[in-house]
Design a protein around this motif. Structure first.
Motif, short mmCIF file in Angstrom:
data_model
loop_
_atom_site.label_atom_id
_atom_site.label_comp_id
_atom_site.label_asym_id
_atom_site.label_seq_id
_atom_site.Cartn_x
_atom_site.Cartn_y
_atom_site.Cartn_z
N PHE A 51 102.09 89.72 60.35
CA PHE A 51 100.44 89.34 61.21
C PHE A 51 99.81 90.42 61.61
N THR A 52 100.92 91.50 62.04
CA THR A 52 100.56 92.48 62.52
C THR A 52 99.72 93.05 61.26
N ARG A 53 100.11 93.36 59.98
CA ARG A 53 100.11 94.14 59.21
C ARG A 53 98.40 93.82 59.07
N GLN A 54 98.35 93.10 58.72
CA GLN A 54 96.92 92.35 58.48
C GLN A 54 95.86 92.03 60.04
N PHE A 55 95.94 92.24 61.44
CA PHE A 55 95.25 92.17 62.40
C PHE A 55 93.98 92.89 61.81
N SER A 56 94.25 93.99 61.25
CA SER A 56 93.44 94.40 61.14
C SER A 56 92.33 94.83 60.62
N ARG A 57 91.95 93.20 59.94
CA ARG A 57 90.96 92.71 59.92
C ARG A 57 89.59 92.17 60.98
N TYR A 58 90.60 92.21 61.82
CA TYR A 58 89.86 91.47 63.36
C TYR A 58 89.13 92.54 63.90
N LEU A 59 89.91 94.43 64.01
CA LEU A 59 88.72 95.04 64.99
C LEU A 59 87.80 95.76 63.70
N SER A 60 86.64 96.56 64.46
CA SER A 60 86.02 97.50 64.13
C SER A 60 85.49 98.21 65.07
N ILE A 61 84.54 99.15 64.78
CA ILE A 61 84.33 100.08 65.91
C ILE A 61 82.85 99.43 66.37
N GLU A 62 82.82 100.12 67.44
CA GLU A 62 81.69 99.77 68.51
C GLU A 62 81.25 100.80 68.87
N ASP A 63 79.61 101.93 69.18
CA ASP A 63 79.73 102.71 69.70
C ASP A 63 80.89 103.45 70.16
N GLY A 64 81.82 103.94 68.89
CA GLY A 64 82.71 104.75 68.79
C GLY A 64 84.09 104.37 69.36
N LEU A 65 84.19 102.84 69.35
CA LEU A 65 85.49 102.68 70.20
C LEU A 65 85.54 101.17 69.38
N PRO A 66 86.71 101.22 69.68
CA PRO A 66 87.74 99.93 68.50
C PRO A 66 87.24 98.30 69.38
N VAL A 67 86.67 98.00 68.88
CA VAL A 67 86.40 96.15 68.72
C VAL A 67 87.35 95.06 68.44
N ILE A 68 87.86 93.97 69.41
CA ILE A 68 88.50 93.01 68.87
C ILE A 68 87.72 92.13 68.85
N SER A 69 87.66 91.26 67.36
CA SER A 69 86.30 90.29 67.47
C SER A 69 87.09 88.77 68.01
N ASP A 70 86.16 87.92 68.43
CA ASP A 70 85.87 86.56 68.38
C ASP A 70 87.49 86.16 67.89
N GLU A 71 87.68 86.25 66.58
CA GLU A 71 88.07 85.63 65.85
C GLU A 71 89.96 86.06 65.65
N GLY A 72 89.84 87.47 66.02
CA GLY A 72 91.54 87.77 66.29
C GLY A 72 91.34 87.41 67.69
N VAL A 73 90.30 87.66 68.69
CA VAL A 73 91.63 86.47 70.31
C VAL A 73 92.44 85.28 69.78
N GLN A 74 91.52 84.28 68.80
CA GLN A 74 91.73 83.54 68.52
C GLN A 74 93.16 83.23 68.08
N ALA A 75 93.57 84.19 66.94
CA ALA A 75 94.38 84.41 66.01
C ALA A 75 95.68 84.55 66.77
N LEU A 76 95.43 85.42 67.79
CA LEU A 76 96.94 85.77 69.10
C LEU A 76 96.95 84.25 69.72
N GLN A 77 95.53 83.55 70.47
CA GLN A 77 95.48 82.72 70.81
C GLN A 77 97.56 81.73 70.71
N GLU A 78 97.09 81.59 68.80
CA GLU A 78 97.64 80.11 67.95
C GLU A 78 98.88 80.82 67.85
N PHE A 79 99.25 82.33 67.69
CA PHE A 79 100.44 82.97 66.96
C PHE A 79 101.17 83.14 68.60
N GLY A 80 100.24 83.21 69.21
CA GLY A 80 100.79 83.11 70.65
C GLY A 80 101.54 84.83 71.70
#
Length: 459
Positions: A51-80
């Protein structure tokens, strides 16, 4: 023999154990090698590491800072779990679902510590990489545990080899003990069976019972049955051989007398002073003795052919009433028996048998002639045809129990036949003829009251 079987059985058991251990080790090494070459994705598809190795697909750079997408937050909730993104200095720059008391800065040693040993809240940590940032994934009370150990490959291989040798020796020792126990249980009856077969080969047919027969009980039962059968055959062979010798002795004796007569009267015929009447008398004696010898040899040949089932039957459908009546008339027309009290009865005029008329006539005549010859002149004989077959009954002397048991044996003469001439094959021939037709004979008799013979054929 017993110990040879035991050693062979033990060797087989130990060989099987050694092969099983080797195959198991080979399969285990093969599985480990396959996992190393092909990876563990199938086994760990739902693990925190994946899960950790594949989580980078939910990350992106905006204004020079990393941002976690809503899908990533949902995946975190489902995994606990929760996530923190760190810069190169270990400072948390963004997070999702992280506990309120989670640190905002991590030193390298802290990261190493929590990655290896979890924290005080039993949170398992995983670390991933996204561009120049690192992210820390935490799963509290995870069912997964991380075990880290170090070993020396040389020492490990030495340990594994020693363990393999020790396990193999222990397995072989246990197998040897178990194999020895079972080999004693199994090879003892097997050795006994081999000995029994050797005894049968040596014509020792005594019945023997072995204790603790186990799974071989049917085998021992069959061996005893074979012993009984062979013993019966041996007794029958001995009995037959004895009777054959007696018969040969009787035949030799019976042939010597007519041969002596033939020789003597032939010598008298050469005398010059022999009258024509004497010559005719001598020739008649020679002819009679020659006929007797021929009859003797014919009976011998017939009984041998019947015994070996080499006698062809010329069967034809025969109405039994007329057939037996003609037979009785033939006996009464014989001058030797014209005065005997022989009667005929029938209550089955339509009964037919498919028989060899010539042989069946001889079989029935043997019984009738025996009743006449072996009894007094006032004997009364009744020949009957019924729906159940043919019955020949007389009121004569009867037959003793000792003779009854052997009356149909070849070459046997009864105790009341000392003064009776004959080949000794008559009743044996009759029995063989009737049995060749698929028929049966029953003979009942009582001393002083007479004898009854019943013949029937199952069509």
């Amino acid at each position: 023999m017993k110990w040879k079987l035991t050693v062979r059985y033990l060797f087989s058991v130990l060989s099987i154990v050694f092969i099983v251990v080797f195959v198991n080790l080979f399969v285990l090494v093969g599985i480990l090698y396959y996992q190393q070459v092909n990876g563990n994705d199938n086994l760990t598809a739902d693990t925190g590491e994946n899960f950790t190795r594949q989580f980078s697909r939910y990350l992106s750079i905006e204004d020079g800072l990393p941002v976690i997408s809503d899908e990533g937050v949902q995946a975190l909730q489902e995994f606990g779990g929760w996530l923190q993104v760190l810069d190169q200095n270990g400072q948390v720059v963004t997070a999702a679902l992280s506990p309120a008391d989670a640190p905002t800065h991590y030193s390298p040693i802290e990261l190493v510590h929590i990655y290896k040993y979890m924290d005080d809240q039993f949170t398992t940590y995983y670390i991933g990489q996204f561009e120049e940032y690192s992210y820390l994934f935490g799963a509290k009370d995870s069912e997964e545990e991380r075990i880290i150990f170090m070993f020396n490959m040389k020492s490990f291989l030495s340990y594994v080899s020693k363990a393999f040798v020790g396990i193999t020796i222990a397995d072989l020792f246990i197998a040897m003990l178990v194999g020895l126990l079972f080999s004693i249980i199994i090879t003892k009856p097997v050795s006994y069976m081999i000995d029994r077969i050797s005894q049968l080969k040596e014509r020792n047919f005594a019945i023997q019972n072995m204790k603790r027969q186990g799974i071989f009980k049917p085998v021992f039962s069959n061996l005893n049955s074979v012993s009984e059968t062979l013993q019966a055959h041996e007794e029958e062979r001995t009995k037959l051989e004895k009777m054959r010798e007696e018969w040969i002795s009787n035949v030799s004796h019976d042939l010597k007398t007519p041969l002596a007569s033939v020789q003597g009267f032939a010598e008298l015929l050469r005398e010059k002073d022999v009258t024509e009447s004497e010559r005719a008398e001598y020739a008649e004696v020679i002819e009679r003795k020659a006929k007797y010898m021929k009859e003797l040899l014919d009976d011998f040949n017939l009984t041998m052919r019947l015994r070996n089932q080499e006698m062809p039957l010329n069967r034809e459908d025969t109405r039994l009433e007329s057939f037996v009546r003609e037979l009785v008339i033939d006996v009464l027309n014989d001058p030797k028996y014209c005065d005997c009290a022989l009667s005929f009865n029938s209550d089955a005029p339509d009964l037919k048998w498919n028989i060899d008329r010539h042989l069946m006539k001889r079989a029935i005549l043997n019984f009738v002639n025996n009743a006449i010859i072996h009894n007094d002149h006032d004997i009364q004989i009744t020949v009957s045809v019924t729906a159940n077959g043919i019955t020949i009954e007389d009121n004569g002397k009867g037959i003793s129990k000792r003779d009854m048991n052997q009356i149909f044996d070849r070459y046997y003469r009864g105790t009341n036949t000392e003064d009776i001439h004959g080949t000794g094959l008559g009743l044996a021939i009759s029995r063989d003829i009737i049995e060749a037709h698929g028929g049966f004979i029953t003979l009942t008799s009582e001393i002083g009251k007479g004898t009854k013979v019943r013949i029937w054929i199952e069509e």
